[in-house]
Write a protein that holds these residues in place. Structure first.
Motif, PDB file in Angstrom:
ATOM      1  N   ALA A 143       1.001  -1.148  -0.075  1.00 44.25           N
ATOM      2  CA  ALA A 143       0.027   0.124  -0.126  1.00 44.25           C
ATOM      3  C   ALA A 143       0.917   1.058  -0.103  1.00 44.25           C
ATOM      4  O   ALA A 143       1.794   1.395   0.751  1.00 44.25           O
ATOM      5  CB  ALA A 143      -1.008  -0.240   1.268  1.00 44.25           C
ATOM      6  N   PHE A 144       0.473   2.089  -0.600  1.00 42.92           N
ATOM      7  CA  PHE A 144       0.957   3.330  -0.817  1.00 42.92           C
ATOM      8  C   PHE A 144       0.051   4.569  -0.652  1.00 42.92           C
ATOM      9  O   PHE A 144      -1.099   4.357  -1.138  1.00 42.92           O
ATOM     10  CB  PHE A 144       1.767   3.578  -2.124  1.00 42.92           C
ATOM     11  N   VAL A 145       0.618   5.904  -0.258  1.00 44.87           N
ATOM     12  CA  VAL A 145      -0.238   7.051  -0.409  1.00 44.87           C
ATOM     13  C   VAL A 145       0.379   8.000  -1.550  1.00 44.87           C
ATOM     14  O   VAL A 145       1.585   7.959  -1.755  1.00 44.87           O
ATOM     15  CB  VAL A 145      -0.350   7.653   0.817  1.00 44.87           C
ATOM     16  N   ILE A 146      -0.500   8.494  -2.095  1.00 42.45           N
ATOM     17  CA  ILE A 146      -0.211   9.666  -3.357  1.00 42.45           C
ATOM     18  C   ILE A 146       0.058  10.880  -2.603  1.00 42.45           C
ATOM     19  O   ILE A 146      -1.203  11.193  -1.947  1.00 42.45           O
ATOM     20  CB  ILE A 146      -0.986   9.574  -4.437  1.00 42.45           C
ATOM     21  N   CYS A 147       0.961  11.600  -2.415  1.00 44.61           N
ATOM     22  CA  CYS A 147       1.066  12.980  -1.749  1.00 44.61           C
ATOM     23  C   CYS A 147       1.365  13.917  -2.849  1.00 44.61           C
ATOM     24  O   CYS A 147       2.378  13.946  -3.889  1.00 44.61           O
ATOM     25  CB  CYS A 147       2.301  12.998  -0.971  1.00 44.61           C
ATOM     26  N   HIS A 148       0.918  15.179  -2.825  1.00 44.78           N
ATOM     27  CA  HIS A 148       1.104  16.374  -3.625  1.00 44.78           C
ATOM     28  C   HIS A 148       2.419  17.039  -3.133  1.00 44.78           C
ATOM     29  O   HIS A 148       2.511  17.484  -1.896  1.00 44.78           O
ATOM     30  CB  HIS A 148      -0.179  17.233  -3.483  1.00 44.78           C
ATOM     31  N   LYS A 149       3.182  17.184  -3.950  1.00 38.69           N
ATOM     32  CA  LYS A 149       4.626  17.521  -3.797  1.00 38.69           C
ATOM     33  C   LYS A 149       4.834  18.915  -3.059  1.00 38.69           C
ATOM     34  O   LYS A 149       5.335  19.271  -2.174  1.00 38.69           O
ATOM     35  CB  LYS A 149       5.634  17.438  -4.865  1.00 38.69           C
ATOM     36  N   GLU A 150       3.598  19.730  -3.500  1.00 40.24           N
ATOM     37  CA  GLU A 150       3.634  21.223  -3.193  1.00 40.24           C
ATOM     38  C   GLU A 150       3.470  21.326  -1.482  1.00 40.24           C
ATOM     39  O   GLU A 150       4.141  22.121  -0.902  1.00 40.24           O
ATOM     40  CB  GLU A 150       2.706  21.945  -3.983  1.00 40.24           C
ATOM     41  N   ILE A 206      -3.128  12.990  -1.400  1.00 41.42           N
ATOM     42  CA  ILE A 206      -4.482  13.294  -2.141  1.00 41.42           C
ATOM     43  C   ILE A 206      -4.899  11.884  -3.079  1.00 41.42           C
ATOM     44  O   ILE A 206      -5.872  11.949  -3.702  1.00 41.42           O
ATOM     45  CB  ILE A 206      -4.030  14.161  -3.404  1.00 41.42           C
ATOM     46  N   GLY A 207      -4.580  10.727  -2.421  1.00 45.46           N
ATOM     47  CA  GLY A 207      -4.802   9.569  -3.045  1.00 45.46           C
ATOM     48  C   GLY A 207      -4.035   8.235  -2.476  1.00 45.46           C
ATOM     49  O   GLY A 207      -3.250   8.482  -1.490  1.00 45.46           O
ATOM     50  N   SER A 208      -4.527   7.065  -2.994  1.00 38.37           N
ATOM     51  CA  SER A 208      -3.848   5.798  -2.487  1.00 38.37           C
ATOM     52  C   SER A 208      -3.895   5.231  -3.606  1.00 38.37           C
ATOM     53  O   SER A 208      -4.450   5.105  -4.727  1.00 38.37           O
ATOM     54  CB  SER A 208      -4.862   5.120  -1.351  1.00 38.37           C
TER      55      SER A 208
END
Length: 180
Positions: free
Chosen positions: A65-72, A77-79
């Protein structure tokens, strides 16, 4: 090369609150194309337990499992995840993902898929990754195609969503390094 707008990482216990909020915000949107989740799924305690379990799953080569992160702003913002891990002669898994609706259409999911595929091939040494997507969700099919997946066929009456058995488009990508 330009800076990537998103990055993926393994979830941590401290992410439970942010993940719960993202899933709650997007519940109606996500459930259009995924099986309905229980009320419990939308609780911080459930998300925390899922994160804790994900560490054991990863250590036991069952699921990633991973999370999606907004670099800014490092906001989740997602998985995205690799499930149905099969070793032995198959060396395959399935990919699944969800992105906060507010961030759709910017190429973020495609970028996250590319990062996870690279990890799956280079670090985990998978030979093949499969994605299955509702034909009613052409944007998700484009995500996989833009990440290098090819259409293979239709899995008929594949998954029950909102009480209806639905077909799914099957797409796959093969590790370009060949024999592992």
């Amino acid at each position: 090369m330009s800076e990537k707008p998103v990055y993926v990482r393994f979830p941590e216990e401290a992410d439970a609150e942010q993940l719960t909020a993202m899933y709650k915000r997007n519940r109606e949107f996500f459930e259009k194309f995924s099986p309905n989740s229980s009320e419990e799924y939308y609780t911080e305690e459930h998300q925390l337990q899922t994160i804790i379990k994900s560490k054991a799953d990863r250590e036991e080569d069952r699921r990633y499992a991973f999370v999606i992160c907004h670099k800014e702003d490092d906001r989740i913002i997602g998985s995205i995840g690799l499930i149905l891990v099969m070793r032995g002669p198959l060396q395959s898994c399935m990919i699944g993902y969800s992105l906060d609706q507010a961030y759709n259409g910017k190429g973020y999911t495609t970028e996250a898929v590319k990062q996870v595929v690279r990890y799956a091939f280079e670090e985990l040494k998978f030979h093949r990754i499969v994605g299955e997507v509702s034909p009613r969700n052409p944007a998700s099919i484009r995500v996989l195609e833009n990440a290098g997946f090819l259409k293979e066929g239709i899995s008929r009456s594949n998954l029950k969503i909102n009480g209806v058995w639905e077909d799914h488009q099957v797409l796959a990508i093969i590790n370009p390094s060949g024999d592992i």
